[in-house]
Scaffold this active site. Structure first.
Site, PDB file in Angstrom:
ATOM      1  N   LEU A  60       0.831  -1.312  -0.072  1.00 32.05           N
ATOM      2  CA  LEU A  60       0.023  -0.104  -0.124  1.00 32.05           C
ATOM      3  C   LEU A  60       1.032   1.163  -0.079  1.00 32.05           C
ATOM      4  O   LEU A  60       1.978   1.061   0.902  1.00 32.05           O
ATOM      5  CB  LEU A  60      -0.864   0.009   1.300  1.00 32.05           C
ATOM      6  CG  LEU A  60      -2.074  -1.034   1.272  1.00 32.05           C
ATOM      7  CD1 LEU A  60      -2.758  -0.862   2.397  1.00 32.05           C
ATOM      8  CD2 LEU A  60      -3.200  -0.716   0.174  1.00 32.05           C
ATOM      9  N   ASP A  61       0.535   2.288  -0.804  1.00 32.20           N
ATOM     10  CA  ASP A  61       1.190   3.572  -0.472  1.00 32.20           C
ATOM     11  C   ASP A  61       1.384   4.063   0.673  1.00 32.20           C
ATOM     12  O   ASP A  61       0.369   4.005   1.683  1.00 32.20           O
ATOM     13  CB  ASP A  61       0.445   4.499  -1.633  1.00 32.20           C
ATOM     14  CG  ASP A  61       0.497   4.305  -3.072  1.00 32.20           C
ATOM     15  OD1 ASP A  61       1.121   3.297  -3.492  1.00 32.20           O
ATOM     16  OD2 ASP A  61      -0.547   4.808  -3.844  1.00 32.20           O
ATOM     17  N   GLN A  62       2.314   4.807   1.010  1.00 29.80           N
ATOM     18  CA  GLN A  62       2.796   5.197   2.275  1.00 29.80           C
ATOM     19  C   GLN A  62       1.577   6.157   3.040  1.00 29.80           C
ATOM     20  O   GLN A  62       1.299   6.093   3.994  1.00 29.80           O
ATOM     21  CB  GLN A  62       3.989   6.011   2.443  1.00 29.80           C
ATOM     22  CG  GLN A  62       4.406   6.518   3.860  1.00 29.80           C
ATOM     23  CD  GLN A  62       5.656   7.300   3.892  1.00 29.80           C
ATOM     24  OE1 GLN A  62       6.488   6.861   3.196  1.00 29.80           O
ATOM     25  NE2 GLN A  62       6.027   7.854   4.944  1.00 29.80           N
ATOM     26  N   ARG A 162      -5.084   6.173  -7.369  1.00 33.01           N
ATOM     27  CA  ARG A 162      -4.884   7.674  -6.997  1.00 33.01           C
ATOM     28  C   ARG A 162      -4.812   8.327  -8.508  1.00 33.01           C
ATOM     29  O   ARG A 162      -5.552   9.424  -8.387  1.00 33.01           O
ATOM     30  CB  ARG A 162      -3.760   7.942  -6.237  1.00 33.01           C
ATOM     31  CG  ARG A 162      -3.726   7.203  -4.926  1.00 33.01           C
ATOM     32  CD  ARG A 162      -2.402   7.171  -4.278  1.00 33.01           C
ATOM     33  NE  ARG A 162      -2.084   8.451  -3.971  1.00 33.01           N
ATOM     34  CZ  ARG A 162      -0.598   8.720  -3.392  1.00 33.01           C
ATOM     35  NH1 ARG A 162       0.223   7.495  -3.240  1.00 33.01           N
ATOM     36  NH2 ARG A 162      -0.087   9.901  -3.111  1.00 33.01           N
TER      37      ARG A 162
END
Length: 229
Positions: A60-62, A162
């Site tokens: 998962l992205d930060q 996103r």
């Protein structure tokens, strides 16, 4: 430990990753999920010099919160990776976005490439990215509208959700990299400081017992709370 362990046995570990912490980091001294879990596993063994195995099979992205599963041995990690690349592994996301999509359900198909640490939608090049969304709720905030989406992806591209949602005209609230001035302003008004995207459902087959497992979580980002009012 910032990472929350949801389930653990001898083969896998399922966790909730809070927004703001990286899954894996190359920066010295920066906390990440991998180092926290390895410390947890090493502490359980109580063996000097013990270096636990932890297989990262998806990320998962930060700035994104949500559920992740890791393999605790090579066999389990290999099986989970096979599922991620195939059809037995499913993730569902919740996204709070600026604007209202033009239909109750939509499929977004774009071609993406990575450029200077960002994903870019391009024509005639890049990797195909397929995303499915469903509008769960909409809210009016003064002259602006926001929507709660259920999101599934067929392809796991870099920053896919996103950038695809932003490109389609409804950026995720709080997304500093792909958001608009309006989406960032609305997020700040509602107390959000991270990207309002949560991996809230995880479905896969246990790599050893082959039992079907499902885990769910409730988004923590305060932006989501407006949809429960």
């Amino acid at each position: 430990m910032q990472t929350k362990i949801i389930f653990e046995d001898k083969d896998i570990i399922v966790i909730y990753k809070p927004a703001g912490i990286a899954v894996q980091s190359a920066r010295i001294g920066q906390t990440d999920v991998e180092s926290e879990l390895k410390s947890h596993l090493a502490a359980k063994e109580k063996q000097a010099g013990y270096s636990p195995y932890l297989g990262i099979v998806h990320r998962l992205d930060q700035p994104v919160e949500g559920l992740l599963v890791f393999g605790k041995n090579r066999k389990a990690a290999a099986d989970l990776s096979r599922q991620v690349q195939g059809v037995g592994f499913h993730k569902e996301y919740r996204a709070a976005v600026c604007g209202i999509p033009g239909a109750q359900s939509m499929e977004l198909v774009d071609y993406l490439k990575k450029e200077d640490g960002r994903a870019v939608v391009c024509v005639g090049e890049g990797k195909k990215a397929i995303l499915h969304l469903e509008v769960l709720q909409t809210k009016k905030l003064g002259e602006d509208c926001i929507s709660l989406l259920s999101v599934r992806i067929e392809t796991g591209r870099f920053h896919q959700i996103r950038v695809q949602l932003a490109h389609a005209g409804f950026p995720i609230l709080g997304d500093k990299k792909y958001g608009s001035e309006k989406s960032l302003s609305l997020s700040k008004t509602m107390g959000g400081c991270n990207t309002a995207l949560s991996a809230c459902r995880l479905f896969f087959q246990h790599p050893v017992t082959h039992k079907k497992l499902e885990y769910t979580s409730t988004p923590v980002n305060p932006v989501f709370s407006i949809f429960s009012e």
